[in-house]
Design an enzyme around this catalytic site. Sequence first.
Site, PDB file in Angstrom:
ATOM      1  CB  CYS A 100      -0.927   0.263   1.201  1.00  0.00           C
ATOM      2  SG  CYS A 100      -0.020   0.357   2.850  1.00  0.00           S
ATOM      3  CB  CYS A 103       4.374  -0.199   2.344  1.00  0.00           C
ATOM      4  SG  CYS A 103       3.184  -1.297   3.207  1.00  0.00           S
ATOM      5  CG  ASP A 507      -0.032 -27.760 -12.320  1.00  0.00           C
ATOM      6  OD1 ASP A 507       0.566 -29.058 -12.421  1.00  0.00           O
ATOM      7  OD2 ASP A 507       0.003 -26.893 -11.458  1.00  0.00           O
ATOM      8  CG  ASP A 687      -0.303 -23.082  -9.446  1.00  0.00           C
ATOM      9  OD1 ASP A 687      -0.005 -23.860  -9.774  1.00  0.00           O
ATOM     10  OD2 ASP A 687      -0.703 -22.862  -8.277  1.00  0.00           O
ATOM     11  CG  ASP A 691       2.792 -25.694 -13.847  1.00  0.00           C
ATOM     12  OD1 ASP A 691       3.035 -26.944 -13.797  1.00  0.00           O
ATOM     13  OD2 ASP A 691       2.327 -25.171 -12.976  1.00  0.00           O
TER      14      ASP A 691
END
Length: 794
Positions: A100, A103, A507, A687, A691
Amino acid sequence: MSIVKCTHCHLEFDEKVMITEPENPDLYFCCNGCQGVYHLLKDDGLDSFYDKVGNNTLSQPIAVGDDSSSFDMDSFKTRYIKTTNDGFSSIDLIIEGIHCAACIWLNEKVLGQTDGIIEANINFTNNKAKIIWDEDTIKLSQIIDKIRSIGYNAYPYDKTESEQKATAKNRDYFLRMSIAIFGSMNIMMIGVAKYSGFFMGMSEDMLHLVHFAEFLFSTPVLFYSGWIFFRGAYYGLKNKIINMDFLVSSGATLTYIYSLYVLFGGEGNSYFDSVAMIITFVLVGKYLEVIGKKNAVDTMDKIKSQLPLEATIIKDGGKTVVPIDQVEVGDIIELKSGEKASVDGEVISGNSSFDESSLTGESLPIAKSIGDKIYSGTINNTNVIRYKALKNYANSTLNNIVELLEDALNSKPKIENTTNELSKYFSISILTIALLSFLGWYFYNGNFENALIIGISVIVIACPCALALATPIASLVGISWLSKEGLLFKEAKFIETFANATTVVFDKTGTITKGKLEVINSTIKDLSKDKLNILYSLTDSSTHPVSIAIKKYLQEHYEDLEQFELSNIEQIPAIGLKAVYNDDTIFGGRGDDDSEFTTYKFMINDNILATFELQDSIKEDAKDVINYLKEQNIEVIMCSGDNDKIVQKVACEVGIDNYYSKMTPLDKANFVSELKNQNKTVVMVGDGINDALALSRSDISIAMGNGADIAIAVSDVVILNNNIKGLQKSFYISKRTYKFIKQNLLISLIYNMITIPVAVAGYVIPLVAALSMSISSLLVVTNSMRIKQKKLEI
């Protein structure tokens, strides 16, 4: 059980497990890291950070195992640090943990108040920090430590040469397009007065002034914004190709020359507005292509950052720290807890568990003992081990993956575009027709001006604005629609690939399944309240996914659970957790290896008191999406690294007939290549980093939004909301968009079939030709807007 928020990160925990301070009874901290960061900000007068954060939760301070001294090594300085004109040092860093604006504020404030730091700017969109500092005052390692001290981490950003070129090209196109749009808008406003004068009357002096104003605005549009077309035409002619660039540049140039003739006293009307419009319309289409090509920004950065910069070599009884590119085959390497393996090797001393998620995408730790293989980039979780290097840095696993991905990204074949193929022959045909029209009319009536006007009219009326806009405008509408549905297409060309896809390869983990273990069966004998609390305390002592899942299960099914203080807690790699409570030996860990589920058993003094079976649950819409793909006559295949029983069970639940188990990343990649060799258009959905190779070899690669950053970076499409339904939406919107692209091409073709013969017959002057050309473009744009008229009901 009283729940309170951590004063720093605002995450909620049981009050009994929180760290408190007698002098500050209102403060609660979930860990020492949060406590340390809170007091650091308080002491430095930066506690207004919490006002900016409000009620938002923060990530807990990132645990960092790397020694910051590596940032001061000569090899690091040579690779990443630059020297400014003022003699200061400069580096680009990626700051981890930023989520954010608060930060950003905190990091910039802390760094800005640090002596020796000249400048610290952080880009919120990509978390890149540009830091300039004085080496004589502060070292880079001290800057890194400062960032880590407030709960964040940093690693170097390596801006590759290809990205620099892509950025420069993007900036160049944008500037040229901006100038073209500016010039065209002004000419359009001037044109209102000009065309009004045709009907209401205008003096010769005023008309000449209007022509001169149009000349001023169209000249930079033609020669600066349109320079890319002249350059493209030049290289096309050099390679004996008449391309669209040649047609655009020749039509605009001839129109410009004729308009100059009118401006400097010739009879007729100027067409500077047509010059600007021709360049602007086509340039917009070209710009859309350019921004698509810059899709792989930061693709390699995260992968490369997983490699350590150095290795500890055991030689002649002593330890030597060397850069990883100096590690040789046969060297003995020591690896401490939390460190990353620099090269591939084999364990010769000790045992530990390793986090191989950087390669496999799976979070479960892998036990390693003497004789087991170690892979570069994987993290040693527990004990100190020594291993023998079997490969050098250049030939190690993670570096090979980097090189393969770079090759795949650079050499991925372009989709053959119907528009480009059509325009290649179209351009030659139009130039030939225009030339024959000019010659025919010149020899017919001997009027050079009339013949020239007809020749220009043919080129202008057939100028492929509609043809050029047919694909990019429809694609832009489709991309906009997709983005609103949480589907990020990194290039517009993938719409066509989706529309023509024949095979989808999934996957399993995190794609068809949720990627989170859940307890599905439990056998709990008559546990007393104390024994149940012992089990709860044991699971709370581990961050292993199995322990987390069982702890969650206990919290959901039992009330008033209490934390017991266990002693002699010992992590047994890939087995479980052992501890002591009131002289009783407690164990919780791996159960039956032959089960189709992940199993966990809880024992006290070797007596099994409870067992749990866990599995990764199927995503809610997975079966519906699979059925949709089958209805579209698309072949569905699942590839996984898991065992046969688990893969078969998942495949049966979602209705996948073709599935493969125990596949390595290379197996998946080779399998995708085999499918493509069978002339299939392959969509790969994954993911994990495991992969990444298969994703790069597919015609179109899709990553789930919660997947590994690297899988997302190398993918062509990202489903941001992690909902597998996004795949179905991608197919639906892509197919609809592609249908309208073909309609646009048909509109352009019919338009030219009607208008070109009329122009050749001499019934069209350049003014009408330019207007007709604009109308054809408007038809294409209007038709493209219809793409979103049909409501998406998925």
